[in-house]
Design a protein around this motif. Structure first.
Motif, PDB file in Angstrom:
ATOM      1  N   LEU A  22      22.828 -53.339   1.561  1.00 16.43           N
ATOM      2  CA  LEU A  22      22.758 -52.619   1.029  1.00 16.43           C
ATOM      3  C   LEU A  22      23.787 -51.898   0.969  1.00 16.43           C
ATOM      4  O   LEU A  22      24.354 -51.035   0.067  1.00 16.43           O
ATOM      5  N   ALA A  23      24.366 -51.478   2.268  1.00 17.07           N
ATOM      6  CA  ALA A  23      26.071 -50.752   2.137  1.00 17.07           C
ATOM      7  C   ALA A  23      27.391 -51.340   1.767  1.00 17.07           C
ATOM      8  O   ALA A  23      27.441 -51.959   1.506  1.00 17.07           O
ATOM      9  N   PRO A  24      27.844 -50.132   0.858  1.00 19.90           N
ATOM     10  CA  PRO A  24      29.171 -50.766   1.185  1.00 19.90           C
ATOM     11  C   PRO A  24      30.582 -51.215   1.408  1.00 19.90           C
ATOM     12  O   PRO A  24      30.413 -50.735   2.862  1.00 19.90           O
ATOM     13  N   PHE A  25      31.282 -51.830   1.341  1.00 17.40           N
ATOM     14  CA  PHE A  25      32.263 -53.208   2.495  1.00 17.40           C
ATOM     15  C   PHE A  25      33.610 -52.035   1.061  1.00 17.40           C
ATOM     16  O   PHE A  25      33.065 -51.635   0.310  1.00 17.40           O
ATOM     17  N   GLU A  71      18.947 -41.824  -1.965  1.00 16.21           N
ATOM     18  CA  GLU A  71      19.789 -41.378  -3.256  1.00 16.21           C
ATOM     19  C   GLU A  71      20.983 -41.991  -3.997  1.00 16.21           C
ATOM     20  O   GLU A  71      21.076 -42.073  -5.172  1.00 16.21           O
ATOM     21  N   GLY A  72      21.963 -42.978  -2.892  1.00 10.64           N
ATOM     22  CA  GLY A  72      22.191 -43.655  -3.772  1.00 10.64           C
ATOM     23  C   GLY A  72      24.308 -43.288  -3.735  1.00 10.64           C
ATOM     24  O   GLY A  72      25.231 -43.826  -4.322  1.00 10.64           O
ATOM     25  N   GLN A  73      24.397 -42.523  -2.512  1.00 16.70           N
ATOM     26  CA  GLN A  73      25.432 -41.219  -2.149  1.00 16.70           C
ATOM     27  C   GLN A  73      26.666 -42.295  -1.601  1.00 16.70           C
ATOM     28  O   GLN A  73      25.608 -42.109  -0.782  1.00 16.70           O
ATOM     29  N   GLU A  74      27.403 -42.381  -2.628  1.00 13.58           N
ATOM     30  CA  GLU A  74      28.312 -43.949  -1.071  1.00 13.58           C
ATOM     31  C   GLU A  74      29.009 -42.598  -0.590  1.00 13.58           C
ATOM     32  O   GLU A  74      29.496 -41.460  -0.666  1.00 13.58           O
ATOM     33  N   ILE A 113      30.308 -35.378  -2.930  1.00  9.85           N
ATOM     34  CA  ILE A 113      31.889 -36.712  -3.264  1.00  9.85           C
ATOM     35  C   ILE A 113      31.583 -37.545  -2.055  1.00  9.85           C
ATOM     36  O   ILE A 113      31.858 -37.805  -1.281  1.00  9.85           O
ATOM     37  N   SER A 114      32.524 -38.103  -3.535  1.00 11.22           N
ATOM     38  CA  SER A 114      32.243 -40.048  -2.417  1.00 11.22           C
ATOM     39  C   SER A 114      33.604 -39.706  -1.839  1.00 11.22           C
ATOM     40  O   SER A 114      34.618 -39.346  -3.309  1.00 11.22           O
ATOM     41  N   GLU A 115      34.034 -39.870  -0.579  1.00  9.68           N
ATOM     42  CA  GLU A 115      35.720 -40.888  -0.521  1.00  9.68           C
ATOM     43  C   GLU A 115      36.121 -41.688  -1.576  1.00  9.68           C
ATOM     44  O   GLU A 115      37.321 -41.765  -1.501  1.00  9.68           O
ATOM     45  N   PHE A 116      35.598 -42.388  -1.549  1.00  8.16           N
ATOM     46  CA  PHE A 116      35.343 -43.666  -2.648  1.00  8.16           C
ATOM     47  C   PHE A 116      36.717 -43.618  -3.865  1.00  8.16           C
ATOM     48  O   PHE A 116      37.313 -43.676  -4.495  1.00  8.16           O
ATOM     49  N   GLU A 117      35.958 -41.828  -4.257  1.00  6.94           N
ATOM     50  CA  GLU A 117      36.572 -41.626  -5.692  1.00  6.94           C
ATOM     51  C   GLU A 117      37.352 -40.644  -5.017  1.00  6.94           C
ATOM     52  O   GLU A 117      38.050 -40.670  -6.218  1.00  6.94           O
TER      53      GLU A 117
END
Length: 210
Positions: A124-127, A39-42, A107-111
């Motif tokens: 696909l996945a974030p670095f 669903e796009g949740q990082e 909740i994304s830890e990036f945020e």
């Protein structure tokens, strides 16, 4: 030297035992695993169990603690098939450690940190943008470890990025030049310094005595 037997280990209070057992094996790798849900949740989370399993094919493994509680990284990589491994440095160690906090899946830890998700090469996945070593991984297989109800996840390296100054002509990656951290126990972070390299070792010749 202090001596402890199995009975001593069992009799330690919980926190003492956890701290000691997690330190006993030596320094561990310090990495952030990046993933994303369908669903796009990082998601990004600290792991200290990434290990080299082989060069041909290039595969890495990591240990996942019991899945009796939600494991967002595991759920994401199983659903999408991809994730990233990013080395932690001295500069980002505090934020990296904070990703061990148990946030809800939404909740994304990036945020919640100063870590920056970075997408490149169509992966696909974030670095983690701040990391000097970024590895794109494809999920291959997993092995259940009955002894402590954990899972070893095995993935194949698809491609990777490294800082130019870390890479030497013979392929050796000098992690010291990237200020790459290592983990001591559960919450201790150190920055190792390379002091030497040794040549490939061969058996010494044994002189026959008469």
């Amino acid at each position: 030297m202090a001596f402890f037997n199995r009975e001593d280990i069992d009799n330690f209070d919980k926190i003492h035992r956890i701290n000691l057992m997690n330190s006993l094996s030596g320094y561990k790798s310090a990495n952030l695993l990046g993933s994303i849900s369908p669903e796009g949740q990082e998601n990004v989370a600290v792991f200290s169990s990434v290990v080299h399993l082989g060069s041909t094919p290039p595969v890495l493994g990591f240990i996942l603690r019991p899945t009796t509680v939600p494991r967002n990284t595991y759920e994401n990589l199983k659903e999408t098939g991809f994730y990233t491994i990013n080395h932690i440095t001295q500069t980002i160690a505090e934020d990296a450690h904070h990703t061990s906090a148990k946030y809800d899946k939404g909740i994304s830890e990036f945020e919640m940190t100063s870590l920056t998700p970075e997408y490149k090469n169509g992966f696909l996945a974030p670095f983690v943008q701040e990391s000097p070593v970024q590895i794109g991984m494809k999920y291959l297989e997993e092995y259940y470890i009955k002894a402590n109800d954990t899972i070893m996840v095995v993935g194949e390296i698809q491609f990777f990025y490294v800082k130019d100054e870390m890479l030497q002509e013979d392929g050796f990656l000098n992690l010291s030049k990237g200020r790459v951290a290592t983990i001591n126990g559960l919450d201790g972070y150190a920055i190792p310094n390379l002091f030497t390299r040794y040549e490939y070792q061969r058996p010494k010749k044994i002189e026959n005595s008469i």
